[in-house]
Design an enzyme around this catalytic site. Sequence first.
Site, PDB file in Angstrom:
ATOM      1  N   TRP A 211       0.851  -1.192   0.000  1.00 57.27           N
ATOM      2  CA  TRP A 211       0.000   0.000   0.000  1.00 57.27           C
ATOM      3  C   TRP A 211       0.886   1.242   0.000  1.00 57.27           C
ATOM      4  O   TRP A 211       1.866   1.321   0.743  1.00 57.27           O
ATOM      5  CB  TRP A 211      -0.901  -0.040   1.233  1.00 57.27           C
ATOM      6  CG  TRP A 211      -1.777   1.155   1.425  1.00 57.27           C
ATOM      7  CD1 TRP A 211      -2.607   1.735   0.504  1.00 57.27           C
ATOM      8  CD2 TRP A 211      -1.927   1.919   2.632  1.00 57.27           C
ATOM      9  NE1 TRP A 211      -3.260   2.807   1.062  1.00 57.27           N
ATOM     10  CE2 TRP A 211      -2.860   2.948   2.361  1.00 57.27           C
ATOM     11  CE3 TRP A 211      -1.378   1.824   3.910  1.00 57.27           C
ATOM     12  CZ2 TRP A 211      -3.247   3.872   3.322  1.00 57.27           C
ATOM     13  CZ3 TRP A 211      -1.757   2.741   4.867  1.00 57.27           C
ATOM     14  CH2 TRP A 211      -2.688   3.755   4.571  1.00 57.27           C
ATOM     15  N   ASP A 292      -1.326  -5.631   9.165  1.00 54.73           N
ATOM     16  CA  ASP A 292      -2.221  -4.542   8.775  1.00 54.73           C
ATOM     17  C   ASP A 292      -3.512  -5.199   8.298  1.00 54.73           C
ATOM     18  O   ASP A 292      -3.531  -5.873   7.259  1.00 54.73           O
ATOM     19  CB  ASP A 292      -1.580  -3.710   7.657  1.00 54.73           C
ATOM     20  CG  ASP A 292      -2.426  -2.504   7.270  1.00 54.73           C
ATOM     21  OD1 ASP A 292      -3.506  -2.310   7.868  1.00 54.73           O
ATOM     22  OD2 ASP A 292      -2.013  -1.754   6.363  1.00 54.73           O
ATOM     23  N   LYS A 328     -13.496   0.070   5.375  1.00 51.75           N
ATOM     24  CA  LYS A 328     -14.063  -0.767   4.320  1.00 51.75           C
ATOM     25  C   LYS A 328     -15.242  -1.611   4.813  1.00 51.75           C
ATOM     26  O   LYS A 328     -16.316  -1.585   4.219  1.00 51.75           O
ATOM     27  CB  LYS A 328     -12.979  -1.696   3.749  1.00 51.75           C
ATOM     28  CG  LYS A 328     -11.697  -0.994   3.304  1.00 51.75           C
ATOM     29  CD  LYS A 328     -11.951  -0.002   2.194  1.00 51.75           C
ATOM     30  CE  LYS A 328     -10.665   0.529   1.590  1.00 51.75           C
ATOM     31  NZ  LYS A 328      -9.782   1.260   2.518  1.00 51.75           N
TER      32      LYS A 328
END
Length: 483
Positions: A211, A292, A328
Amino acid sequence: MWDIKEYTLHHHFALDRVAIPKITISAMASISLPSICPSAALSFQDKCKEKTNSRSSSKSVLSVKTKSRGQITMAVAVNTSRFDNITMAPPDPILGVSEAFKADTSELKLNLGVGAYRTEELQPYVLKVVKKAENLMLERGENKEYLPIEGLAAFNKATAELLFGADNPILHQQRVATIQGLSGTGSLRVAAALIERYFPGAKVLISSPTWGNHKNIFNDARVPWSEYRYYDPKTVGLDFDGMVADIKAAPEGSFVLLHGCAHNPTGIDPTLEQWEKIADVIQEKNHIPFFDVAYQGFASGSLDEDASSVRMFAARGMELLVAQSYSKNLGLYAERVGAINVLCSSADAAVRVKSQLKRIARPMYSNPPVHGARIVANVVGNPDFFNEWKEEMEMMAGRIKSVRQKLYNNLSAKDKSGKDWSFVLKQIGMISFTGLNKAQSDNMTDKWHVYMTKDGRISLAGLSSAKCEYLADAIIDSYHNVS
């Protein structure tokens, strides 16, 4: 702050006239003199004084001095900034995509840059259960007082139970230090500060690619990092052997940043067997796992399945860090709600770690926002809400799986070259790594109005069934006709 600059104007007399070209003073003012003589110079000087007096707030001040032999000296005081040495920052590679998308007037345009869920009509979606939780908050008339530094207690309890499992012994043993963070990014940043402060010189291993914000976070925290192999461009799959070799080669006691599920940007996850081998190597080298977890429940549609990697490492008795986000899976993008969890070998260590996490958070943001935390706590704490949330997660994950399948079907049917597109189906979550290079990604945007990051990453959450065929045409054209 004034910077004085002096300019001398030269001229030659021709009878009673002198021709002087247009004079540019600094970059601030432009003055043209058709003719000049000593008396004219004095007249011009008077006019400059008049203008200066009438515009005291002007950014530049002119003074004119007449010297011998027809020379005029003009001193300009230019207002300069103490911040002139600060350069323009480059645009964010992901958020910049949305700006370019908004500026495009084509009806064909498609935004596959930002990883945010969209409906089949490509509109933002607020979960029904979130609205119900907010209505409940209004009915209760809850206040807006500051939270403690560590955040909302009900949220911290709920988020740890979702991650590790409500019946996990490590929670009953009070071995997990949890504080509420500013979504995933803020939680990662607090953890990075903890590493910098208490593990000086320790390196963080980051997947290649990862990311885009991971490197920024560790750079700002002054934590050194290096990359381990992850993506294999030949197979558009996982370079497992390279990953394991690089983790083995890292200095003992390194932190290994792992994506708990739905790896961003590739969408490629290790299998359960591969996760076991990764855990073996990390234990052998005395590394510290750092997960993560941004997509729990949103990748597969199952909260438990998406947390299986974290729970596997915890079951081995390993100390580890986990950053969580609810952007999300609950659609709380703007609420900035998440957590940092540190699993310790003892309850005493967890208490001390939590105290230092709070110490780091206090000067960084003081305390976290309450609204999103209450939503999470209300949804998880109410059995009806919780079941409704799981149904909505399955719906969102199911829609993404559906467009993934339809995109693959179109790619396979339309591309007559024999290329194997099955990697599209092997990837998981909202992200897909197309394998397109920068030039091919540019073609997707310039020719087809498909907005995406330049590494070939697309967000399937922004794709509708109706647009799958169009996207397949764009990918095939870009892959075969642009090198």
